[in-house]
Scaffold this motif. Structure first.
Motif, mmCIF file in Angstrom:
data_model
loop_
_atom_site.group_PDB
_atom_site.id
_atom_site.type_symbol
_atom_site.label_atom_id
_atom_site.label_comp_id
_atom_site.label_asym_id
_atom_site.label_seq_id
_atom_site.Cartn_x
_atom_site.Cartn_y
_atom_site.Cartn_z
ATOM 1 N N GLY A 170 26.083 -79.341 5.373
ATOM 2 C CA GLY A 170 26.785 -78.175 5.905
ATOM 3 C C GLY A 170 27.490 -78.420 7.215
ATOM 4 O O GLY A 170 28.312 -77.599 7.644
ATOM 5 N N ALA A 171 27.215 -79.547 7.867
ATOM 6 C CA ALA A 171 27.837 -79.804 9.167
ATOM 7 C C ALA A 171 29.300 -80.221 9.035
ATOM 8 O O ALA A 171 30.095 -80.025 9.958
ATOM 9 C CB ALA A 171 27.058 -80.888 9.919
ATOM 10 N N HIS A 172 29.664 -80.799 7.907
ATOM 11 C CA HIS A 172 31.032 -81.259 7.645
ATOM 12 C C HIS A 172 31.797 -80.107 6.991
ATOM 13 O O HIS A 172 31.416 -79.613 5.923
ATOM 14 C CB HIS A 172 30.971 -82.466 6.707
ATOM 15 N N ALA A 173 32.877 -79.665 7.623
ATOM 16 C CA ALA A 173 33.627 -78.503 7.126
ATOM 17 C C ALA A 173 34.266 -78.751 5.763
ATOM 18 O O ALA A 173 34.614 -77.800 5.069
ATOM 19 C CB ALA A 173 34.701 -78.109 8.134
ATOM 20 N N GLY A 174 34.414 -80.002 5.384
ATOM 21 C CA GLY A 174 35.020 -80.320 4.096
ATOM 22 C C GLY A 174 34.018 -80.507 2.981
ATOM 23 O O GLY A 174 34.394 -80.867 1.869
ATOM 24 N N TYR A 175 32.734 -80.259 3.271
ATOM 25 C CA TYR A 175 31.696 -80.408 2.251
ATOM 26 C C TYR A 175 30.785 -79.185 2.309
ATOM 27 O O TYR A 175 29.698 -79.206 2.881
ATOM 28 C CB TYR A 175 30.895 -81.696 2.490
ATOM 29 N N ARG A 176 31.287 -78.105 1.746
ATOM 30 C CA ARG A 176 30.552 -76.843 1.788
ATOM 31 C C ARG A 176 30.965 -75.957 0.614
ATOM 32 O O ARG A 176 31.933 -76.241 -0.091
ATOM 33 C CB ARG A 176 30.844 -76.093 3.087
ATOM 34 N N VAL A 177 30.224 -74.876 0.438
ATOM 35 C CA VAL A 177 30.602 -73.840 -0.524
ATOM 36 C C VAL A 177 31.085 -72.638 0.273
ATOM 37 O O VAL A 177 30.374 -72.126 1.145
ATOM 38 C CB VAL A 177 29.416 -73.433 -1.426
ATOM 39 N N TYR A 178 32.316 -72.214 -0.008
ATOM 40 C CA TYR A 178 32.932 -71.111 0.719
ATOM 41 C C TYR A 178 33.248 -69.969 -0.242
ATOM 42 O O TYR A 178 33.530 -70.197 -1.425
ATOM 43 C CB TYR A 178 34.258 -71.555 1.347
ATOM 44 N N PRO A 179 33.294 -68.738 0.283
ATOM 45 C CA PRO A 179 33.834 -67.651 -0.546
ATOM 46 C C PRO A 179 35.357 -67.748 -0.585
ATOM 47 O O PRO A 179 35.986 -68.173 0.389
ATOM 48 C CB PRO A 179 33.386 -66.381 0.202
ATOM 49 N N CYS A 180 35.940 -67.423 -1.732
ATOM 50 C CA CYS A 180 37.389 -67.337 -1.831
ATOM 51 C C CYS A 180 37.747 -65.921 -2.279
ATOM 52 O O CYS A 180 36.869 -65.054 -2.371
ATOM 53 C CB CYS A 180 37.970 -68.402 -2.760
ATOM 54 N N VAL A 198 33.742 -77.292 -2.050
ATOM 55 C CA VAL A 198 34.681 -78.286 -1.528
ATOM 56 C C VAL A 198 33.904 -79.556 -1.186
ATOM 57 O O VAL A 198 32.877 -79.497 -0.518
ATOM 58 C CB VAL A 198 35.406 -77.758 -0.276
ATOM 59 N N ALA A 199 34.411 -80.703 -1.654
ATOM 60 C CA ALA A 199 33.732 -81.976 -1.403
ATOM 61 C C ALA A 199 34.717 -83.003 -0.857
ATOM 62 O O ALA A 199 34.781 -84.139 -1.329
ATOM 63 C CB ALA A 199 33.068 -82.481 -2.673
ATOM 64 N N ALA A 200 35.490 -82.592 0.155
ATOM 65 C CA ALA A 200 36.475 -83.487 0.785
ATOM 66 C C ALA A 200 35.787 -84.284 1.879
ATOM 67 O O ALA A 200 36.041 -84.096 3.068
ATOM 68 C CB ALA A 200 37.639 -82.665 1.332
ATOM 69 N N LEU A 201 34.933 -85.197 1.475
ATOM 70 C CA LEU A 201 34.077 -85.907 2.433
ATOM 71 C C LEU A 201 34.771 -87.092 3.094
ATOM 72 O O LEU A 201 34.702 -87.262 4.311
ATOM 73 C CB LEU A 201 32.808 -86.374 1.707
ATOM 74 N N GLU A 202 35.444 -87.929 2.304
ATOM 75 C CA GLU A 202 36.084 -89.115 2.860
ATOM 76 C C GLU A 202 37.302 -88.720 3.708
ATOM 77 O O GLU A 202 37.898 -87.656 3.498
ATOM 78 C CB GLU A 202 36.520 -90.054 1.734
ATOM 79 N N PRO A 203 37.688 -89.585 4.675
ATOM 80 C CA PRO A 203 38.782 -89.250 5.596
ATOM 81 C C PRO A 203 40.081 -88.822 4.915
ATOM 82 O O PRO A 203 40.714 -87.853 5.348
ATOM 83 C CB PRO A 203 38.976 -90.540 6.400
ATOM 84 N N LEU A 228 42.828 -81.860 2.952
ATOM 85 C CA LEU A 228 42.330 -80.486 3.025
ATOM 86 C C LEU A 228 42.783 -79.821 4.322
ATOM 87 O O LEU A 228 43.235 -78.670 4.322
ATOM 88 C CB LEU A 228 40.804 -80.485 2.927
ATOM 89 N N CYS A 229 42.684 -80.553 5.426
ATOM 90 C CA CYS A 229 43.109 -80.007 6.711
ATOM 91 C C CYS A 229 44.607 -79.689 6.712
ATOM 92 O O CYS A 229 45.033 -78.645 7.225
ATOM 93 C CB CYS A 229 42.781 -80.986 7.840
ATOM 94 N N ALA A 230 45.419 -80.571 6.136
ATOM 95 C CA ALA A 230 46.863 -80.343 6.058
ATOM 96 C C ALA A 230 47.160 -79.056 5.293
ATOM 97 O O ALA A 230 48.018 -78.255 5.681
ATOM 98 C CB ALA A 230 47.553 -81.534 5.407
ATOM 99 N N ALA A 231 46.433 -78.841 4.187
ATOM 100 C CA ALA A 231 46.634 -77.634 3.390
ATOM 101 C C ALA A 231 46.217 -76.387 4.156
ATOM 102 O O ALA A 231 46.841 -75.322 4.031
ATOM 103 C CB ALA A 231 45.848 -77.735 2.091
ATOM 104 N N ALA A 232 45.191 -76.512 4.991
ATOM 105 C CA ALA A 232 44.664 -75.368 5.736
ATOM 106 C C ALA A 232 45.334 -75.173 7.090
ATOM 107 O O ALA A 232 45.013 -74.224 7.810
ATOM 108 C CB ALA A 232 43.158 -75.540 5.934
#
Length: 305
Positions: A226-236, A243-248, A254-258
């Motif tokens: 849960g500490a990595h913002a790209g590896y969590r379950v979010y409400p949509c 989301v499992a965007a773990l690798e750089p 993911l960051c570019a899209a957000a």
């Protein structure tokens, strides 16, 4: 001229010609037997007669009584033999099958096996060709203790709240370990000609599954906890998104899209990134996120609310 590429990979059958007799009931043993059959083994399961007063054909395996669908799936293509192991007739039939089996799979406590005359020393003396894989709850001296999947997971630190686990991790992990043990036994038989005895503990399976948590990976401060913002379950907007965007490179996409500036992996652990990511995903529908995943090569999976 090059050969055509096969459209599917034919599964290996390393256990073809190997005869396995199982006395294991409930889930771990039958799940292991299902995998062993898929590997080509000839599988026979002996189970007790159905309960008195039950309709004809009722299984003596508790799984067959409380979840016939699961039982049917687990035993598809496996020959079932009804044997009362406490009767002379049942014992005679059991020993007839033991004499032509390569591996015996059990899930009785050691004391129960001893009462039935199925302890390792007795079996090895009568059937020196027979290997034994026995599934127990806990190893060694603790093998007589009562327990089930839930208690083994709790002991391993895998029960973190009041909700029950989503599946039976220790049972299914134990089934994998049991099928692995059978493979080991057959390999030893083929290379050395010797039979073997192996004990598979469901608590050991739970401990194995708990290793990532003991390393801190799945703790709240861990990258996949849960500490990595790209590896969590979010409400949509109309459900949830895992989301499992773990690798750089995934995290950067993911960051570019957000609309988040990705500077380094440290970006994904900042509170502001978590806030921005939650806001972005909450404003998207499942359909929009599914399209985004394909267009930007982002590992995510949408879920119903």
């Amino acid at each position: 001229m090059s050969k055509p590429v096969p459209t599917s990979i034919k599964p290996l059958k390393p256990l073809r010609g190997v005869r396995i007799l199982s006395l294991a009931l409930n889930l771990p043993g039958p799940a292991a037997l299902m995998r062993l059959k898929a590997m080509g083994a000839t599988c026979l399961k002996a189970e007790p007669p159905g309960p008195k007063g039950a309709p004809a054909g009722t299984s003596g395996d508790p799984m067959g009584q409380y979840n016939p669908t699961a039982y049917a799936t687990l035993h598809d293509g496996i020959k079932i033999l009804s044997i009362d192991l406490k009767s002379d007739k049942g014992q005679a039939r059991l020993h007839q099958e033991l004499a032509r089996s390569d591996v015996l799979l059990t899930s009785f406590r050691p004391s129960a096996l001893a009462k039935l005359g199925l302890g390792w020393k007795a079996l090895h003396k009568s059937y020196p060709q027979l290997s034994v894989v026995t599934i127990v709850g806990a190893p060694g001296a603790r093998a007589e203790e009562p327990g089930h999947d839930l208690t083994y997971l709790a002991d391993a630190g895998l029960i973190t709240g009041l909700d029950l686990p989503a599946t039976l991790f220790a049972d299914m992990g134990g089934a994998l370990m049991a099928s692995e043990a059978v493979l080991q036994a057959v390999l030893v038989q083929k290379t050395s000609g010797k039979a073997s005895f192996q004990e598979v503990a469901l608590s050991d399976a739970a401990d194995w599954l708990a290793l990532p948590r003991s390393w801190g990976l799945t703790q709240a401060q861990g990258a996949v906890g849960g500490a990595h913002a790209g590896y969590r379950v979010y409400p949509c907007k109309n459900g949830r998104v895992a989301v499992a965007a773990l690798e750089p490179h995934f995290a950067a996409a993911l960051c570019a899209a957000a609309g988040v500036v990705f500077e380094s992996m440290g970006t994904m652990f900042k509170p502001d990134t978590h806030t921005a990511m939650a806001r972005f995903l909450a404003g998207k529908t499942r359909q929009q996120l599914d399209k985004l995943a394909i267009a930007k090569d982002i590992p995510l999976h949408t879920l119903a609310a």
